[in-house]
Design an enzyme around this catalytic site. Sequence first.
Site, mmCIF file in Angstrom:
data_model
loop_
_atom_site.group_PDB
_atom_site.id
_atom_site.type_symbol
_atom_site.label_atom_id
_atom_site.label_comp_id
_atom_site.label_asym_id
_atom_site.label_seq_id
_atom_site.Cartn_x
_atom_site.Cartn_y
_atom_site.Cartn_z
ATOM 1 C CG LEU A 34 -18.373 -30.165 39.770
ATOM 2 C CD1 LEU A 34 -19.822 -30.576 39.680
ATOM 3 C CD2 LEU A 34 -17.562 -30.215 41.012
ATOM 4 C CG HIS A 38 -15.276 -32.637 41.826
ATOM 5 N ND1 HIS A 38 -14.678 -31.906 40.859
ATOM 6 C CD2 HIS A 38 -14.770 -32.215 42.988
ATOM 7 C CE1 HIS A 38 -13.947 -31.186 41.268
ATOM 8 N NE2 HIS A 38 -13.952 -31.023 42.683
HETATM 9 P P1 AMP Z 1 -12.676 -29.264 45.822
HETATM 10 O O1 AMP Z 1 -13.676 -28.982 44.717
HETATM 11 O O2 AMP Z 1 -11.240 -29.184 44.874
HETATM 12 O O3 AMP Z 1 -12.673 -28.532 46.992
HETATM 13 O O4 AMP Z 1 -12.949 -30.720 45.940
HETATM 14 C C1 AMP Z 1 -14.075 -31.271 46.521
HETATM 15 C C2 AMP Z 1 -13.957 -32.515 46.956
HETATM 16 O O5 AMP Z 1 -13.766 -33.688 45.741
HETATM 17 C C3 AMP Z 1 -12.950 -32.787 47.850
HETATM 18 O O6 AMP Z 1 -13.240 -33.756 48.780
HETATM 19 C C4 AMP Z 1 -11.750 -33.430 47.222
HETATM 20 O O7 AMP Z 1 -10.632 -34.176 47.942
HETATM 21 C C5 AMP Z 1 -12.346 -34.185 46.297
HETATM 22 N N1 AMP Z 1 -11.524 -34.395 44.942
HETATM 23 C C6 AMP Z 1 -10.788 -33.468 44.107
HETATM 24 N N2 AMP Z 1 -10.175 -34.007 43.301
HETATM 25 C C7 AMP Z 1 -10.314 -35.511 43.509
HETATM 26 C C8 AMP Z 1 -9.712 -36.430 42.924
HETATM 27 N N3 AMP Z 1 -8.696 -36.654 41.843
HETATM 28 N N4 AMP Z 1 -9.872 -37.819 43.424
HETATM 29 C C9 AMP Z 1 -11.170 -38.097 44.314
HETATM 30 N N5 AMP Z 1 -11.553 -36.817 44.974
HETATM 31 C C10 AMP Z 1 -11.360 -35.686 44.478
#
Ligand code: AMP
Length: 287
Positions: A34, A38
């Site tokens: 994270l 996140h």
């Molecule tokens: P992940 O762990 O990469 O599957 O991401 C989990 C959630 O966090 C997903 O909804 C992603 O779009 C969101 N997320 C990942 N990186 C970012 C970021 N830089 N800004 C905002 N949300 C993010």
Amino acid sequence: MIETITSPAAMSARAAAFARAGTRVGFVPTMGALHDGHLDLVRTARAENDVAVVSIFVNPQFGPNEDFTRYPRDLDGDLTKLAPAGCSLVFTTDAASMYPRGFSTYVTNDAWSDRFEGAVRPGHFRGVLTVVAKLFHLVRPTTAYFGQKDAQQALLIRRMVADLDFPLQVRVRPTVREPDGLARSSRNVFLSATGRERGVSLSRGLRAAAARFASGERDANALIAAARAELEATPGVSVDYVALVHADTLEDVAHADARSLMLVAARVDGVRLLDNALLSAPTEAAW
Ligand code: AMP
């Protein structure tokens, strides 16, 4: 102390208890490792609901040449970050529990799955939609939170929720960035110091296109070329795609307007990075 649930049945029972008590559940599905992107979703989930629930699960949807085994995992570090962000319950389980022997039912989208990320990663969105549908049933959120960073994913999830009548709201939050513009991503840890600098070319490209849009340029090819120029001028960057699409339909647009979303994907020193922005409002969420 954060409560950690590791079995789908226990998660389902906990969600039933929340429902009986009328507890509003904000839910943030993640793959762990994270970062501030996140945590922004978690803080928002907590602020807008009675509890914030986070799932940490690296779904085995990764293709044969992808980084499932290499994907960064740091459960202890994640739990330490989640408590101050307002998360009180983490659901983390394993693939055998989510996909027991005989598992054979999937959620697919016929319209938006085979372009962009879907073209580069065949089957990717089938994996995403299937696991998110399962998580929605297990956690029963009032509202689920996603990042615009994965714009195509956010749209597909909105579509699934509407098409399959999931009784929940979907909220999409703007992309959280490093001070120099690089979108936060769990994969950024794979970048060397040089790669880290080169990775900034994605957001620089988006900013260049947004600046052209602000000064009146509306021709999609010219706007795409402005972004591509930044990427192609940076050594070690290999572009997967730069596209200008309508934010609500992901269809290519020839003439940009306020709803035009630029999507960028590139490999930077071998690490796959994504970014996107509304050209008319590059720091805001599109939905
Ligand atoms: P992940 O762990 O990469 O599957 O991401 C989990 C959630 O966090 C997903 O909804 C992603 O779009 C969101 N997320 C990942 N990186 C970012 C970021 N830089 N800004 C905002 N949300 C993010």
